[in-house]
Design a protein around this motif. Structure first.
Motif, mmCIF file in Angstrom:
data_model
loop_
_atom_site.group_PDB
_atom_site.id
_atom_site.type_symbol
_atom_site.label_atom_id
_atom_site.label_comp_id
_atom_site.label_asym_id
_atom_site.label_seq_id
_atom_site.Cartn_x
_atom_site.Cartn_y
_atom_site.Cartn_z
ATOM 1 N N ARG A 1 0.855 -1.204 0.000
ATOM 2 C CA ARG A 1 0.000 0.000 0.000
ATOM 3 C C ARG A 1 0.886 1.248 0.000
ATOM 4 N NH1 ARG A 1 -4.333 -0.746 4.594
ATOM 5 N NH2 ARG A 1 -5.211 1.128 3.626
ATOM 6 N N LYS A 2 1.386 1.549 -1.192
ATOM 7 C CA LYS A 2 2.342 2.652 -1.375
ATOM 8 C C LYS A 2 1.784 3.997 -0.906
ATOM 9 C CE LYS A 2 5.830 0.719 -3.908
ATOM 10 N NZ LYS A 2 5.761 -0.620 -3.321
ATOM 11 N N GLU A 3 0.457 4.145 -1.043
ATOM 12 C CA GLU A 3 -0.133 5.445 -0.701
ATOM 13 C C GLU A 3 0.043 5.776 0.786
ATOM 14 O OE1 GLU A 3 -3.467 2.575 0.260
ATOM 15 O OE2 GLU A 3 -1.882 2.696 -1.239
ATOM 16 N N LEU A 4 0.087 4.752 1.642
ATOM 17 C CA LEU A 4 0.279 4.983 3.077
ATOM 18 C C LEU A 4 1.702 5.458 3.358
ATOM 19 C CD1 LEU A 4 -1.588 1.933 4.694
ATOM 20 C CD2 LEU A 4 -2.433 4.258 4.359
ATOM 21 N N THR A 5 2.663 4.813 2.709
ATOM 22 C CA THR A 5 4.071 5.223 2.868
ATOM 23 C C THR A 5 4.264 6.646 2.363
ATOM 24 O OG1 THR A 5 4.810 2.941 2.645
ATOM 25 C CG2 THR A 5 6.459 4.644 2.257
ATOM 26 N N GLU A 6 3.657 6.944 1.212
ATOM 27 C CA GLU A 6 3.785 8.292 0.634
ATOM 28 C C GLU A 6 3.185 9.346 1.563
ATOM 29 O OE1 GLU A 6 2.013 7.898 -3.231
ATOM 30 O OE2 GLU A 6 3.667 6.632 -3.940
ATOM 31 N N GLU A 7 2.037 9.019 2.159
ATOM 32 C CA GLU A 7 1.404 9.972 3.085
ATOM 33 C C GLU A 7 2.301 10.236 4.292
ATOM 34 O OE1 GLU A 7 -2.304 10.516 6.190
ATOM 35 O OE2 GLU A 7 -2.510 8.992 4.625
ATOM 36 N N LYS B 1 5.299 12.323 3.335
ATOM 37 C CA LYS B 1 4.873 13.720 3.147
ATOM 38 C C LYS B 1 4.673 14.401 4.501
ATOM 39 C CE LYS B 1 1.214 16.108 0.766
ATOM 40 N NZ LYS B 1 -0.114 15.891 0.234
ATOM 41 N N SER C 1 -3.324 1.865 8.568
ATOM 42 C CA SER C 1 -3.306 0.639 7.760
ATOM 43 C C SER C 1 -4.464 -0.306 8.077
ATOM 44 C CB SER C 1 -1.974 -0.094 7.938
ATOM 45 O OG SER C 1 -1.805 -0.509 9.274
#
Length: 268
Positions: free
Chosen positions: A169-175, A178, A252
């Protein structure tokens, strides 16, 4: 003075209900990290959210490097927010370092706390072998702090995937990355130092408020041994293993996080 504190910490009060639940974010985060959890409590609880000074939409001009040079400075802010809102007997949900900040605040003034829920807590991140395993050698922490100083953006992109630990779940890492990057680098580094070098083990015996310890599986920040240690040294504590992996189950695995908190509140 009341308005100052609520503005300083960007305090938001939502929902309705006679019981107040306070959500306190961890290092490198802000109150927005609770957005998947809050809907589960809005109907039956009064929900209080805030940002620590130097995080989120807090008033950065209130940041004081001396005051915030240990966790007690943050605990004082928690108590001031509770006092400003005239709270008592709250349920305090603290993620990561906020678990210990909430506990320290409860030792100072127990009347504000009915129950504490600790999400991925650790009383001490640095190993003190042979008797205590916190998950990090001192030089690991020193390297991390040096990296923050030399290359803040690089540090964020290195740490985020490790602590999130949900590679699919790349979007969690990206968030998370950021969120780390949006901090003032100097304040973030001091908060990291205060967090990772803190030692609250001696304070555990003074804590009296009933506590739920939510232990994530495969958490690089707070390994299983830390959850066991906390449970053994905290009076009135219950330890629950989560299936959620990594250090941010409220992002998550929000459903599991909500369920475990509610199970504890209805059964305890």
């Amino acid at each position: 003075m009341t308005v100052d504190i609520l503005v300083r910490n960007n305090v938001k009060v939502l929902g309705s209900g006679s019981q107040t639940i306070v959500f306190a974010h961890g290092f490198g985060c802000d109150q927005d990290m609770w957005r998947y959890i809050i809907p589960g409590f809005m109907e039956n609880y009064r929900v209080v959210l805030f940002d620590y000074v130097g995080s989120g939409e807090s008033q950065i001009n209130y940041y004081d490097a001396i005051k915030y040079n240990n966790l007690q400075g943050y605990a004082q802010d928690v108590l001031e927010v509770m006092e400003a809102l005239e709270l008592k007997d709250t349920i305090f949900v603290g993620h990561s370092v906020s678990s210990m900040i909430g506990m320290l605040a409860s030792i100072q003034n127990p009347k504000y706390f009915k129950k504490i829920i600790m999400l991925g807590p650790s009383p001490r991140y640095v190993n003190d072998l042979p008797n205590y395993y916190g998950g990090f050698d001192r030089n690991d922490i020193d390297e991390l702090l040096e990296m923050m100083q030399m290359n803040f953006i690089g540090w964020a992109s290195y740490l985020a995937p490790i602590v999130m630990n949900n590679p699919e779940r790349k979007e969690l890492t990206e968030e998370l990355e950021k969120s780390f990057c949006s901090r003032d680098p100097h304040i973030a580094r001091q908060f990291a130092e205060v967090t990772f070098l803190s030692d609250c083990r001696i304070d555990l015996e003074q804590a009296t408020v009933p506590t739920l310890i939510l232990q994530c599986s495969d958490d690089s920040i707070a390994p299983v041994e830390v959850g066991d240690y906390l449970h053994a040294h905290l009076k009135n504590s219950r330890l629950q293993q989560m299936t959620a992996k990594g250090h941010y189950p409220h992002l998550s695995q929000p459903e599991e996080t909500i369920r475990m908190i509610k199970d504890y509140l209805t059964s305890a």
